[in-house]
Design a protein around this motif. Structure first.
Motif, PDB file in Angstrom:
ATOM      1  N   VAL A   1      21.116 -28.586  28.319  1.00  0.00           N
ATOM      2  CA  VAL A   1      20.523 -27.274  28.604  1.00  0.00           C
ATOM      3  C   VAL A   1      21.619 -26.276  28.959  1.00  0.00           C
ATOM      4  N   THR A   2      22.563 -26.709  29.812  1.00  0.00           N
ATOM      5  CA  THR A   2      23.633 -25.798  30.237  1.00  0.00           C
ATOM      6  C   THR A   2      24.513 -25.390  29.068  1.00  0.00           C
ATOM      7  N   LEU A   3      24.846 -26.372  28.210  1.00  0.00           N
ATOM      8  CA  LEU A   3      25.814 -26.084  27.159  1.00  0.00           C
ATOM      9  C   LEU A   3      25.194 -25.288  26.023  1.00  0.00           C
ATOM     10  N   PHE A   4      23.973 -25.643  25.619  1.00  0.00           N
ATOM     11  CA  PHE A   4      23.458 -25.067  24.379  1.00  0.00           C
ATOM     12  C   PHE A   4      22.231 -24.193  24.568  1.00  0.00           C
ATOM     13  N   LEU A   5      21.418 -24.461  25.592  1.00  0.00           N
ATOM     14  CA  LEU A   5      20.137 -23.758  25.707  1.00  0.00           C
ATOM     15  C   LEU A   5      20.157 -22.669  26.767  1.00  0.00           C
ATOM     16  N   GLY A   6      21.352 -22.154  27.073  1.00  0.00           N
ATOM     17  CA  GLY A   6      21.405 -21.008  27.965  1.00  0.00           C
ATOM     18  C   GLY A   6      21.285 -21.317  29.445  1.00  0.00           C
ATOM     19  N   GLY A   7      21.322 -22.596  29.824  1.00  0.00           N
ATOM     20  CA  GLY A   7      21.283 -22.922  31.248  1.00  0.00           C
ATOM     21  C   GLY A   7      20.062 -22.355  31.929  1.00  0.00           C
ATOM     22  N   TRP A   8      20.266 -21.624  33.018  1.00  0.00           N
ATOM     23  CA  TRP A   8      19.120 -21.101  33.757  1.00  0.00           C
ATOM     24  C   TRP A   8      18.689 -19.736  33.270  1.00  0.00           C
ATOM     25  N   SER A   9      19.325 -19.204  32.220  1.00  0.00           N
ATOM     26  CA  SER A   9      18.936 -17.860  31.805  1.00  0.00           C
ATOM     27  C   SER A   9      17.683 -17.906  30.944  1.00  0.00           C
ATOM     28  N   GLY A  10      16.820 -16.963  31.181  1.00  0.00           N
ATOM     29  CA  GLY A  10      15.569 -16.879  30.441  1.00  0.00           C
ATOM     30  C   GLY A  10      14.910 -15.577  30.798  1.00  0.00           C
ATOM     31  N   PRO A  11      13.970 -15.109  29.987  1.00  0.00           N
ATOM     32  CA  PRO A  11      13.380 -13.802  30.242  1.00  0.00           C
ATOM     33  C   PRO A  11      12.515 -13.778  31.503  1.00  0.00           C
ATOM     34  N   LEU A  12      12.420 -12.636  32.143  1.00  0.00           N
ATOM     35  CA  LEU A  12      11.562 -12.305  33.280  1.00  0.00           C
ATOM     36  C   LEU A  12      11.904 -13.039  34.572  1.00  0.00           C
ATOM     37  N   LEU A  13      12.034 -14.366  34.510  1.00  0.00           N
ATOM     38  CA  LEU A  13      12.125 -15.138  35.744  1.00  0.00           C
ATOM     39  C   LEU A  13      13.341 -16.044  35.676  1.00  0.00           C
ATOM     40  N   SER A  14      14.479 -15.486  35.286  1.00  0.00           N
ATOM     41  CA  SER A  14      15.641 -16.353  35.055  1.00  0.00           C
ATOM     42  C   SER A  14      16.032 -17.035  36.359  1.00  0.00           C
ATOM     43  N   GLY A  15      16.638 -18.203  36.211  1.00  0.00           N
ATOM     44  CA  GLY A  15      17.016 -18.974  37.381  1.00  0.00           C
ATOM     45  C   GLY A  15      16.391 -20.354  37.346  1.00  0.00           C
ATOM     46  N   LEU A  16      16.147 -20.894  38.540  1.00  0.00           N
ATOM     47  CA  LEU A  16      15.658 -22.265  38.668  1.00  0.00           C
ATOM     48  C   LEU A  16      14.417 -22.575  37.834  1.00  0.00           C
ATOM     49  N   PRO A  17      13.386 -21.704  37.817  1.00  0.00           N
ATOM     50  CA  PRO A  17      12.187 -22.050  37.034  1.00  0.00           C
ATOM     51  C   PRO A  17      12.494 -22.318  35.573  1.00  0.00           C
ATOM     52  N   TRP A  18      13.357 -21.489  34.979  1.00  0.00           N
ATOM     53  CA  TRP A  18      13.664 -21.699  33.568  1.00  0.00           C
ATOM     54  C   TRP A  18      14.425 -22.984  33.363  1.00  0.00           C
ATOM     55  N   PHE A  19      15.316 -23.305  34.299  1.00  0.00           N
ATOM     56  CA  PHE A  19      16.066 -24.557  34.155  1.00  0.00           C
ATOM     57  C   PHE A  19      15.120 -25.748  34.166  1.00  0.00           C
ATOM     58  N   ILE A  20      14.148 -25.703  35.091  1.00  0.00           N
ATOM     59  CA  ILE A  20      13.202 -26.827  35.186  1.00  0.00           C
ATOM     60  C   ILE A  20      12.373 -26.921  33.913  1.00  0.00           C
ATOM     61  N   ILE A  21      11.925 -25.759  33.411  1.00  0.00           N
ATOM     62  CA  ILE A  21      11.118 -25.773  32.186  1.00  0.00           C
ATOM     63  C   ILE A  21      11.912 -26.397  31.043  1.00  0.00           C
ATOM     64  N   LYS A  22      13.170 -25.968  30.893  1.00  0.00           N
ATOM     65  CA  LYS A  22      13.971 -26.481  29.779  1.00  0.00           C
ATOM     66  C   LYS A  22      14.253 -27.970  29.943  1.00  0.00           C
ATOM     67  N   LEU A  23      14.537 -28.372  31.188  1.00  0.00           N
ATOM     68  CA  LEU A  23      14.832 -29.786  31.455  1.00  0.00           C
ATOM     69  C   LEU A  23      13.654 -30.661  31.051  1.00  0.00           C
ATOM     70  N   PHE A  24      12.437 -30.246  31.488  1.00  0.00           N
ATOM     71  CA  PHE A  24      11.280 -31.081  31.181  1.00  0.00           C
ATOM     72  C   PHE A  24      10.916 -30.996  29.705  1.00  0.00           C
ATOM     73  N   SER A  25      11.211 -29.863  29.044  1.00  0.00           N
ATOM     74  CA  SER A  25      10.928 -29.816  27.601  1.00  0.00           C
ATOM     75  C   SER A  25      11.820 -30.802  26.872  1.00  0.00           C
ATOM     76  N   LEU A  26      13.100 -30.851  27.256  1.00  0.00           N
ATOM     77  CA  LEU A  26      13.996 -31.809  26.597  1.00  0.00           C
ATOM     78  C   LEU A  26      13.532 -33.229  26.875  1.00  0.00           C
ATOM     79  N   PHE A  27      13.085 -33.474  28.107  1.00  0.00           N
ATOM     80  CA  PHE A  27      12.609 -34.816  28.429  1.00  0.00           C
ATOM     81  C   PHE A  27      11.366 -35.150  27.617  1.00  0.00           C
ATOM     82  N   ALA A  28      10.508 -34.150  27.413  1.00  0.00           N
ATOM     83  CA  ALA A  28       9.312 -34.376  26.599  1.00  0.00           C
ATOM     84  C   ALA A  28       9.705 -34.728  25.170  1.00  0.00           C
ATOM     85  N   VAL A  29      10.775 -34.084  24.660  1.00  0.00           N
ATOM     86  CA  VAL A  29      11.233 -34.424  23.313  1.00  0.00           C
ATOM     87  C   VAL A  29      11.709 -35.875  23.277  1.00  0.00           C
ATOM     88  N   MET A  30      12.377 -36.308  24.372  1.00  0.00           N
ATOM     89  CA  MET A  30      12.824 -37.703  24.433  1.00  0.00           C
ATOM     90  C   MET A  30      11.633 -38.663  24.371  1.00  0.00           C
TER      91      MET A  30
END
Lengths: 169, 409
Positions: B293-322
């Motif tokens: 997530v940090t290297l390729f998916l923009g880390g914690w940056s995301g629209p409107l609510l950038s920061g921890l919430p976006w990081f968690i969303i991306k982390l769990f999406s990648l885990f869901a793909v796994m």
């Protein structure tokens, strides 16, 4: 900071002593790895992050695994537990190594200590600085080492492939 | 109201407030600082582990058309708690002729790199437990210690299946570390830093974010992600494949392939030691997804609510793909696994580094738009050609005689 240093130094010495005194080779390898990780911690205390990372990556991640692989190819893991390790030769050897170490360290021990805080004030370690130093004045040597490693890698591939051809029934 | 990095800054303020309570006692303040840097991370990732086991079981059940855990709590949400209690009360069986010390140490040693690894992740703006200058390198270094622990577990159990599993794990992890690091090198080259926060900052279009225009602020947090660049897209795919192998996830779960070698290095583990293996595996899967997530998916940056919430969303999406991959793909064979890493993934990752370098100079010379267009056309064309050539080269020669199985009949 000095407490951390003494803990890490104790772990390092313990690991090194265990590595030469244990009779089980696998245990000895793991104590060498313990020594390596304590050394990485010491590098971290010296603010040498990059060196610490490389220490973990190269020595623990690769050299340790290499040693384990070499041991897996041998049949006997346990050494002779009845034979004693200590003999008179090892005592003289230990004394000689100790004398050499003190001889090397003596010039630095006799000098007055430099206050670390004054050094730290304008010291900003970063990987970028290291890269600039490596790639600017020492570029030629880095390139030569890279070439040498590539040659070694290709040599290993050639050696492995020709060996498998001759071994075929 | 601007909610960007709202949670990160509030959390940081909370931490500083707690630390300020101990201003009078400097030695205690350091201890509190260390606790504040580590304890929330450990606790939250333990919680994430518990949730992800439930998620995985539910997801797999959905794929296999069965209900999954549904007895304990609503939707079976309390299942992880029940599992944890069961694991705690199970008998701890240690084989008689095993190496007792190493049998005990292996799970502990596996837990350590997993826990240290998550400390390097930039979870939000300024939310970094170990803000090292060379955090990415350190992450990979610490990750390579996993191998040692798995080998330790396999060797100390004194069981053929355990040793086979341990050897498989060592071979697999060492092989896949190379494409993993090589595909991460592209990002490090472009961002010019090994620092997680700086890599995230390099994926935000700072000119757009500060512009005040709502649309530009919205897309400035998305369009800079490295995955939208040709080398980043290819690099992310290589990285994710190698990450699956590093985390021993399906389809690369050969070290614990239950149909072949019972459970690999886990065969002789029971009770809570087994649970610790399980936890460490999930947490290192989280850690490596976090690095992706940090290297390729923009880390914690995301629209409107950038920061921890976006990081968690991306982390769990990648885990869901796994989880999705685990439910879909069959397990690889050993020779396929090794060949795929060395003969296919590694050359492509090296070519990708060259493409990233060309992209970097093209961007400086002609601007981003032309570099992107050229990269997508020529860079991806080159990768496609290389992939076709490699798959042709790697085709196994046709067998002249019928294959004879010595032991199967």
């Amino acid at each position: 900071m000095s407490i951390a240093f003494f803990i890490l130094a104790a772990i390092a010495i313990l690991g090194a002593v265990m590595a030469i005194s244990l009779r089980n080779v696998i245990h000895a390898v793991f104590s060498v790895l313990m020594f390596f990780s304590a050394l990485a911690g010491l590098f971290l205390l010296l603010l040498a992050e990059f060196i610490a990372a490389v220490q973990v990556l190269v020595y623990i991640g690769s050299v340790g695994i290499l040693m384990l692989f070499a041991i897996m190819l041998t049949t006997k893991v346990m050494g002779d537990s009845t034979r004693t390790v200590l003999s008179r030769g090892s005592v003289w050897g230990g004394l000689a190594v100790g004398a050499l170490l003190i001889g090397v360290l003596l010039p630095f021990l006799s000098k007055p200590q430099v206050a670390p805080d004054s050094l730290l004030a304008d010291y900003n370690p970063s990987v970028q600085e290291l890269g600039l130093v490596l790639m600017d004045p020492y570029f030629a040597s880095v390139a030569v080492i890279a070439l040498l490693l590539t040659a070694g890698l290709i040599g290993a591939v050639v050696a492995a492939s020709s060996a498998s051809e001759t071994n075929e029934p | 109201m601007n909610l960007n990095n709202f949670f990160d800054h509030k959390l940081l303020e909370l931490g500083q407030w707690v630390e300020a309570l101990f201003n009078d006692i400097p030695s205690l303040k350091i201890a509190v600082h260390i606790l504040l840097c580590t304890l929330p991370l450990v606790l939250s990732f333990m919680g994430a582990f518990a949730f992800s086991t439930w998620l995985e079981r539910k997801g797999l059940a959905r794929i296999q058309n069965r209900p999954g855990p549904n007895r304990v709590g609503i939707f079976g949400l309390l299942q992880p708690v029940a599992d944890g209690i069961k694991m705690l009360f199970k008998e701890d069986i240690v084989p008689d002729r095993s190496d007792k010390l190493f049998h005990f140490l292996a799970p502990v040693l596996l837990m350590m790199p997993a826990m240290v690894g998550i400390g390097f992740l930039p979870l939000g703006d300024g939310l970094n437990s170990l803000p090292f200058d060379s955090a990415i390198l350190f992450f990979f270094a610490v990750g390579s210690m996993n191998t040692i622990a798995v080998f330790m577990a396999g060797w100390s159990s004194r069981n053929k299946y355990s040793l086979l599993g341990g050897m498989r794990a060592v071979a697999q992890m060492i092989s896949y570390e190379i494409p993993l690091v090589l595909s991460a090198v592209t990002v490090i080259m472009i961002a010019g830093s090994l620092n997680g926060q700086e890599i995230v900052a390099s994926q935000q279009l700072s000119g757009w974010i500060g512009s005040g225009n709502i649309i530009q602020e919205f897309f400035g947090q998305i369009l800079g992600w490295h995955i939208f660049k040709p080398w980043g897209f290819a690099g992310f795919i290589f990285f994710f494949i190698a990450a699956l192998a590093e985390a021993n996830r399906s389809p690369f779960d050969l070290p614990e392939a239950d149909s072949e070698i019972i459970a690999g290095h886990l065969t002789e583990y029971s009770g809570f030691k087994y649970a610790i293996f399980f936890i460490a595996e999930y947490i290192s899967a989280f850690a490596i997804s976090g690095i992706a997530v940090t290297l390729f998916l923009g880390g914690w940056s995301g629209p409107l609510l950038s920061g921890l919430p976006w990081f968690i969303i991306k982390l769990f999406s990648l885990f869901a793909v796994m989880i999705w991959i685990r439910g879909t793909l069959p397990r690889l064979r050993v020779d396929q696994l090794m060949g795929y890493a060395w003969k296919f993934l590694m050359p492509l990752a090296i070519i990708n580094i060259f493409i990233a370098g060309l992209y970097y100079f093209a961007e400086q010379q002609w601007g981003t738009m032309i570099a992107l267009a050229g990269g997508w056309v020529f860079g991806f064309g080159a990768l496609q050609l290389a992939a076709m050539g490699l798959s042709r080269l790697n085709k196994s020669p046709l067998l002249k005689e019928k294959r004879v199985y010595q032991f199967a009949e």
